[in-house]
Design a protein around this motif. Sequence first.
Motif, PDB file in Angstrom:
ATOM      1  N   SER A 163      52.833  34.200   3.376  1.00  0.00           N
ATOM      2  CA  SER A 163      53.683  34.635   2.249  1.00  0.00           C
ATOM      3  C   SER A 163      53.010  34.463   0.896  1.00  0.00           C
ATOM      4  CB  SER A 163      54.994  33.838   2.265  1.00  0.00           C
ATOM      5  OG  SER A 163      55.706  34.038   3.456  1.00  0.00           O
ATOM      6  N   ASP A 164      51.702  34.470   0.861  1.00  0.00           N
ATOM      7  CA  ASP A 164      51.007  34.217  -0.410  1.00  0.00           C
ATOM      8  C   ASP A 164      51.369  35.241  -1.481  1.00  0.00           C
ATOM      9  OD1 ASP A 164      49.012  32.622  -1.873  1.00  0.00           O
ATOM     10  OD2 ASP A 164      47.843  34.467  -1.866  1.00  0.00           O
ATOM     11  N   HIS A 165      51.755  36.447  -1.081  1.00  0.00           N
ATOM     12  CA  HIS A 165      52.084  37.490  -2.050  1.00  0.00           C
ATOM     13  C   HIS A 165      53.415  37.230  -2.766  1.00  0.00           C
ATOM     14  CE1 HIS A 165      53.560  38.469   1.931  1.00  0.00           C
ATOM     15  NE2 HIS A 165      54.429  39.318   1.428  1.00  0.00           N
ATOM     16  N   HIS A 166      54.132  36.183  -2.357  1.00  0.00           N
ATOM     17  CA  HIS A 166      55.361  35.792  -3.055  1.00  0.00           C
ATOM     18  C   HIS A 166      55.180  34.487  -3.837  1.00  0.00           C
ATOM     19  CE1 HIS A 166      57.855  38.842  -1.155  1.00  0.00           C
ATOM     20  NE2 HIS A 166      57.445  38.466   0.039  1.00  0.00           N
ATOM     21  N   ARG A 167      53.961  34.019  -3.993  1.00  0.00           N
ATOM     22  CA  ARG A 167      53.713  32.655  -4.460  1.00  0.00           C
ATOM     23  C   ARG A 167      54.196  32.399  -5.883  1.00  0.00           C
ATOM     24  NH1 ARG A 167      49.231  35.604  -4.871  1.00  0.00           N
ATOM     25  NH2 ARG A 167      47.929  35.484  -6.756  1.00  0.00           N
ATOM     26  N   SER A 208      53.571  28.949   2.153  1.00  0.00           N
ATOM     27  CA  SER A 208      52.716  29.922   2.833  1.00  0.00           C
ATOM     28  C   SER A 208      51.600  29.234   3.592  1.00  0.00           C
ATOM     29  CB  SER A 208      52.109  30.900   1.810  1.00  0.00           C
ATOM     30  OG  SER A 208      51.355  31.915   2.453  1.00  0.00           O
ATOM     31  N   GLY A 228      54.834  40.033   6.541  1.00  0.00           N
ATOM     32  CA  GLY A 228      53.546  39.436   6.239  1.00  0.00           C
ATOM     33  C   GLY A 228      52.892  38.742   7.424  1.00  0.00           C
ATOM     34  N   TRP A 286      58.380  49.374  -2.531  1.00  0.00           N
ATOM     35  CA  TRP A 286      57.381  48.318  -2.442  1.00  0.00           C
ATOM     36  C   TRP A 286      56.061  48.779  -3.038  1.00  0.00           C
ATOM     37  CZ3 TRP A 286      58.298  43.420  -0.803  1.00  0.00           C
ATOM     38  CH2 TRP A 286      57.184  42.575  -0.723  1.00  0.00           C
ATOM     39  N   PHE A 303      49.583  43.903  -5.519  1.00  0.00           N
ATOM     40  CA  PHE A 303      49.108  42.902  -4.566  1.00  0.00           C
ATOM     41  C   PHE A 303      50.141  41.806  -4.337  1.00  0.00           C
ATOM     42  CE2 PHE A 303      45.246  44.627  -6.608  1.00  0.00           C
ATOM     43  CZ  PHE A 303      44.645  45.182  -5.483  1.00  0.00           C
ATOM     44  N   ASP A 304      50.876  41.458  -5.374  1.00  0.00           N
ATOM     45  CA  ASP A 304      51.914  40.440  -5.291  1.00  0.00           C
ATOM     46  C   ASP A 304      53.264  41.060  -5.655  1.00  0.00           C
ATOM     47  OD1 ASP A 304      50.006  38.459  -4.722  1.00  0.00           O
ATOM     48  OD2 ASP A 304      49.685  38.083  -6.858  1.00  0.00           O
ATOM     49  N   THR A 305      54.325  40.509  -5.105  1.00  0.00           N
ATOM     50  CA  THR A 305      55.654  41.024  -5.408  1.00  0.00           C
ATOM     51  C   THR A 305      55.941  40.971  -6.902  1.00  0.00           C
ATOM     52  OG1 THR A 305      56.330  40.110  -3.279  1.00  0.00           O
ATOM     53  CG2 THR A 305      58.075  40.890  -4.729  1.00  0.00           C
ATOM     54  N   ASP A 328      54.122  41.703  -9.218  1.00  0.00           N
ATOM     55  CA  ASP A 328      53.500  42.828  -9.912  1.00  0.00           C
ATOM     56  C   ASP A 328      54.462  43.989 -10.114  1.00  0.00           C
ATOM     57  OD1 ASP A 328      50.980  41.598 -10.099  1.00  0.00           O
ATOM     58  OD2 ASP A 328      50.392  42.309  -8.105  1.00  0.00           O
TER      59      ASP A 328
END
Length: 253
Positions: free
Chosen positions: A68-72, A79, A112, A187, A199-201, A203
């Motif tokens: 879940s790194d894209h929600h960090r 994650s 993910g 998305w 790349f990340d949410t 963004d």
Amino acid sequence: MRELHEHTTTTAADALGEAEVAVLPTGSVEQHGPALPLGTDLFAAAGVATRVDRADAIVLPGVPVGVSDHHRQFHGTLSTTEETFADYVADIVESVAAHGVRKVVVVNGHGGNTNALRRAARRLRADDVAFTVPWHWWDNLDDLIDARLDTSLGHADAVETSAMLHLTELVQEDLLADAEAGAADSWGREVPGGADVGFDTADFSDSGAVGHPTDGTAEIGAELVAEAVDDLNALVDWLAAQRFEDLRPAPHR
């Protein structure tokens, strides 16, 4: 049906002896906007998995933390890496295979995790440990989602809100409008040339949501979960009927 961790070693021997298929829920602990719980993906996966009540299947304890790194950037998100997640799932499957259950369905609630689960499944099969089927609980629900919500799956959207309203009492319903006000319509973030630089949410979504969470209802959630359970039962039926020898990789040609 009791889950494996609810058994004693004595009763587990009987349950595992009857089981043809193990069912492993996987999810995430990550942001789902201001209104839905961090554990939404695991609640959904486990909610579907534990409703498969049959002697030829044993439900394993769920894996809560996923990729879940894209929600960090959002508070509460946990994650792990794809490599660690794949290894951990493979270790669990290898453990249950050592007890004689070598056919497994991973009921996944987090997109993910997909690549890591496919990696683990290929390795387990190549090593002749187990035949593992990664399966998202929403995999066969497109028509129902379109008919009832006129949408496709997003994130912390009407689909996940509906599931959480049905399965839990953890939805902050008074914050659904805030989630939607800061949500993205789709998305990712597309720039000229068709490239996706989301790349990340964070963004592309201010609230962390993608879609229209205010459209979710507990009634629709009950329908989604019921159909997913039917689909999972059909998958377990198929897998239970297969000989393990026939699920091994094809020989070299």
